[in-house]
Scaffold this active site. Structure first.
Site: not given
Length: 213
Positions: A10, A111, A156
């Site tokens: 991310d 996701k 994350c």
């Protein structure tokens, strides 16, 4: 035989300076990521990335509940932090950071697409009800070891690492390639401790470069 991949978690505009959910010093992960990309590329090791990829009406967004950002609630039966709207599909904020070296990234995994479930981990949603394509892809390519870095340490990255360990991967974490949200001051430190306790090996970039062949 060990087959290793670098997983960039991310590293997106919305988590970096000026982004909708900017992480303090989030941009500083990019130089570390690029150094690791170059290291892996030189050794023909696989590089993959995950992206938060939310629909505009995602249930984790505070705006969907008329709630204050970072307040606590529930989403589909699970405890939920309500976040500022971020990483909306196809938006500028959802794109990988412009200075990240993307040329060697073999695959990108989305996701957080289901509006009813938040998904911190690159492998599963937060309730482990749905699985992303990442694990299947890694197994198809014979990969059994991961090196992980990215954003954010306490969400994350942590949950990606814990799920990877549960799935049987060997996992190393490049700590200076991660930055945390830190809703509480020690959240990132606690996250690194949890990852190590679960079996991950923690390195700085310098340690990694010194100790790996």
């Amino acid at each position: 035989m060990t087959q290793r991949a670098l997983l960039l978690v991310d590293i997106q505009n919305d988590f970096c300076a000026g982004g909708a959910l900017a992480v303090a010093e989030g941009d500083s992960t990019v130089d570390i990521a690029n150094a690791m990309v170059a290291w892996c590329h030189a050794r023909a090791e696989t590089i993959v990335a995950s992206l938060d990829w939310h629909p505009a009406d995602h249930g984790s967004f505070a705006s969907q509940h008329h709630a204050a950002p970072f307040s606590q609630g529930e989403l589909d039966g699970l405890p939920q932090t309500f976040w500022p709207d971020h990483c909306v599909q196809h938006s500028e904020g959802a794109q990988l950071h412009p200075l990240l070296d993307k040329t060697a990234i073999a695959a990108v995994f989305h996701k957080g697409e289901n509006p009813l479930l938040d998904s911190y981990s690159a492998f599963f949603d937060n309730g482990h009800r749905q699985k992303t394509a990442l694990d299947g892809w890694l197994r198809e390519h014979g990969i059994n070891e991961l090196v992980v870095l990215g954003l954010a340490t306490d969400y994350c990255v942590k949950f990606t690492v814990l799920d990877a360990l549960q799935l049987g991967y060997q996992v190393s974490v490049i700590t200076d390639g991660c930055r945390g949200v830190n809703l509480h001051a020690d959240d990132s430190a606690q996250a690194f401790m949890a990852m190590a306790a679960a079996g991950a090996t923690l390195y700085t970039l310098a340690d990694w470069q010194e100790t790996q062949p």
